[in-house]
Structures are given as C-alpha cells and as structure tokens.
Design a protein around this motif. Structure first.
Motif, short mmCIF file in Angstrom:
data_model
loop_
_atom_site.label_atom_id
_atom_site.label_comp_id
_atom_site.label_asym_id
_atom_site.label_seq_id
_atom_site.Cartn_x
_atom_site.Cartn_y
_atom_site.Cartn_z
N GLY A 60 0.89 -62.86 -24.66
CA GLY A 60 0.42 -64.14 -24.15
C GLY A 60 1.24 -65.31 -24.65
N VAL A 61 1.59 -65.30 -25.93
CA VAL A 61 2.40 -66.41 -26.46
C VAL A 61 3.79 -66.40 -25.85
N LEU A 62 4.39 -65.24 -25.72
CA LEU A 62 5.72 -65.15 -25.11
C LEU A 62 5.69 -65.61 -23.66
N ASP A 63 4.64 -65.25 -22.94
CA ASP A 63 4.49 -65.72 -21.56
C ASP A 63 4.36 -67.25 -21.52
N ALA A 64 3.62 -67.81 -22.49
CA ALA A 64 3.45 -69.26 -22.54
C ALA A 64 4.78 -69.96 -22.81
N LEU A 113 14.86 -74.68 -28.89
CA LEU A 113 13.47 -74.61 -29.33
C LEU A 113 12.79 -73.30 -28.92
N PRO A 114 12.84 -72.91 -27.65
CA PRO A 114 12.26 -71.60 -27.30
C PRO A 114 12.93 -70.44 -28.04
N ALA A 115 14.25 -70.53 -28.23
CA ALA A 115 14.95 -69.47 -28.94
C ALA A 115 14.44 -69.33 -30.37
N ALA A 116 14.19 -70.47 -31.03
CA ALA A 116 13.66 -70.42 -32.39
C ALA A 116 12.27 -69.80 -32.43
N ALA A 117 11.46 -70.09 -31.40
CA ALA A 117 10.11 -69.51 -31.34
C ALA A 117 10.18 -68.00 -31.12
N LEU A 118 11.05 -67.54 -30.22
CA LEU A 118 11.19 -66.11 -29.98
C LEU A 118 11.69 -65.40 -31.24
N GLU A 119 12.67 -66.02 -31.90
CA GLU A 119 13.22 -65.42 -33.11
C GLU A 119 12.13 -65.24 -34.16
N TRP A 120 11.32 -66.30 -34.37
CA TRP A 120 10.29 -66.23 -35.40
C TRP A 120 9.20 -65.22 -35.04
N ARG A 123 13.21 -72.91 -39.50
CA ARG A 123 14.04 -73.45 -38.41
C ARG A 123 13.15 -73.86 -37.23
N LEU A 124 12.16 -73.05 -36.93
CA LEU A 124 11.26 -73.38 -35.82
C LEU A 124 10.48 -74.65 -36.13
N ILE A 125 9.90 -74.77 -37.31
CA ILE A 125 9.11 -75.95 -37.66
C ILE A 125 9.98 -77.20 -37.62
N TRP A 173 2.68 -73.97 -25.92
CA TRP A 173 2.67 -72.72 -26.69
C TRP A 173 2.59 -72.89 -28.19
N ALA A 174 2.72 -74.09 -28.72
CA ALA A 174 2.72 -74.26 -30.18
C ALA A 174 1.36 -73.91 -30.79
N ALA A 175 0.27 -74.35 -30.14
CA ALA A 175 -1.06 -74.01 -30.66
C ALA A 175 -1.34 -72.51 -30.56
N PRO A 176 -1.06 -71.85 -29.42
CA PRO A 176 -1.24 -70.39 -29.38
C PRO A 176 -0.38 -69.65 -30.41
N LEU A 177 0.81 -70.19 -30.71
CA LEU A 177 1.64 -69.56 -31.73
C LEU A 177 0.94 -69.58 -33.08
N ALA A 178 0.34 -70.72 -33.44
CA ALA A 178 -0.39 -70.82 -34.71
C ALA A 178 -1.57 -69.84 -34.73
N ARG A 179 -2.26 -69.71 -33.61
CA ARG A 179 -3.40 -68.79 -33.55
C ARG A 179 -2.93 -67.33 -33.59
N TYR A 180 -1.74 -67.05 -33.09
CA TYR A 180 -1.19 -65.69 -33.24
C TYR A 180 -0.95 -65.39 -34.72
#
Length: 243
Positions: free
Chosen positions: A116-120, A85-92, A233-235, A130-137
């Motif tokens: 900030g999102v990567l730190d989260a 899951l974190p890997a998919a977020a970093l990739e996206w 993939r992340l979703i 981190w899912a909500a901050p990702l959407a706001r990014y």
C-alpha cells in the motif's frame, strides 16, 4: 523446495561474476532469498530493482541450499528511482524491511501495508500522500516484531482520553494531564499515528520522530548504521521538500 509467489523485491547484491542474491517479501511465506543467474545483466538488473513486483519461482534440492530464483516482472517502479524524494523512500522502505525481517516467517499484514505504501508513492511522488502511511508502516513493523508501542492508554494514569505524548523510554502513551511539567522529556504523539487519517507536516515529522527512535533502539541498533543512513537521507529530503 519449490515456491512460486508474487513478491516485492527488497534487495539485490552481486554474487560472483554475473549473478545476484535477491531477497524478496512474499505475502504468505515471508522474506525469501534466492540466487538469480545472470542477475547483473542488462536484461535482469532492471527487473531486480528494489520495490519492483515480481512473480518469483524458488527451487532448491535441499533446505540448506540457497534456492535458485527466476523472476518475471509484474510491475516496475523504475521511473521513481530517478526522482530523489520517491527514490529515497523506496530505498528506506525496502532496506528497513530487508534488515528487520527474518527469512521464511510470514508477515501478511506487513506485505499488504508495504504494498500500500509503495502504491501510494507511485501515485503521488510529491510525498503528501505517502509520508503519513510510511510512518504507520514503521509503527506496524515495530508491532509485528514484538516491539509495539502502547498508544491506547496513559502509562501513568490508565486514562484512554486526551493522550498527547509518548514516553521515549517505555514507548507508552502519556496523557496531557500526566505530562504536565514534563513535556520536554516526552515525544509529542500526533493523532494520525495511533488512529490513522490525514496529517499535516508538523504531525508527520512528529510521528516519524517516534517511530525512528524505536526502530533505532529496538530493531536496527548500531550494526545497521547503513540502513539508518537511508532513513536520514529520506528525512532530510522530506524537510527540504516542505521547507
């Protein structure tokens, strides 16, 4: 040309037998590309992983030349790449930023938000933090590139209260009163996307549906199918994680 800066690695692709072309986001100078000699070696491959923080030094004799880049690792996020899951977020996040931003244009707000999102993600790999901050990014990236959504007032009435939807055509907000009878044609707008703050999973997925639609339509388009596949993939992994 000579530049030294702290940067977030966005992408690294093989070039020649041993080298790599790396794109990284700096705070003051935007995305910078550079050629890393020996970038495919066992020593440098871990340094050049997307989402890592480096101190980079770019040097070129002319503006038309691809700079040579040397990279000193400041912070590694290698452990996250082994967790699905974190890997998919970093990739996206890194693929989106690399695909969307032009080179050498400063985007200090995006640099700070991405950091900030990567730190989260680093602090809470389970995604709730981190899912909500990702959407706001994603929302901020749309805005910084000139495709911002007007979520502050209703496009139909001008009202600033009771906003509950987004028009999938215009990207404008719609009040619940103006949406009456047309709800199935609109995108539900969760409060966190416009105002920040915590969010439950149904709201997070609603927010991601909004930002995903406009990223695909306005920025990534059909030519970035591979980048959009990283988001899919992340979703999918987010849905499975909270099921």
């Amino acid at each position: 040309m000579r530049l030294t800066a702290t940067a977030i690695i966005l992408s690294s692709r093989a070039h020649g037998e041993h080298g790599a072309v790396v794109r990284a986001l700096t705070g003051d100078d935007g995305v910078q590309a550079g050629y890393v000699r020996g970038g495919r070696s066992r020593v440098l491959r871990p340094v050049l992983q997307p989402a890592n923080i480096i101190i980079g030094e770019w040097r070129a004799r002319t503006d038309s030349q691809l700079p040579a880049l040397t990279a000193e690792l400041v912070r590694s996020r290698a452990p996250l790449h082994s967790e699905p899951l974190p890997a998919a977020a970093l990739e996206w996040l890194t693929a989106l930023t690399a695909a969307a931003l032009p080179e050498a244009h400063p985007y200090p707000r995006l640099y700070q938000a991405l950091s900030g999102v990567l730190d989260a993600i680093d602090a809470a790999p389970a995604a709730r933090g981190w899912a909500a901050p990702l959407a706001r990014y994603e929302l901020l990236l749309l805005s910084e590139l000139g495709f911002g959504l007007d979520l502050g007032r209703c496009v139909a009435t001008g009202a600033q209260a009771d906003i509950g939807y987004v028009s999938p055509r215009s990207g404008g907000a719609v009040s619940r009163a103006a949406a009456a009878g047309y709800e199935d044609r609109l995108l539900p707008l969760p409060a966190f996307l416009a105002a920040g703050g915590a969010a439950e999973w149904p709201d997070i997925f609603a927010g991601l549906a909004i930002t995903g639609r406009f990223l695909a339509r306005s920025i990534l388009l059909d030519r970035q199918a591979e980048t959009l596949a990283a988001r899919e993939r992340l979703i999918d992994r987010l849905h499975r994680a909270v099921a």
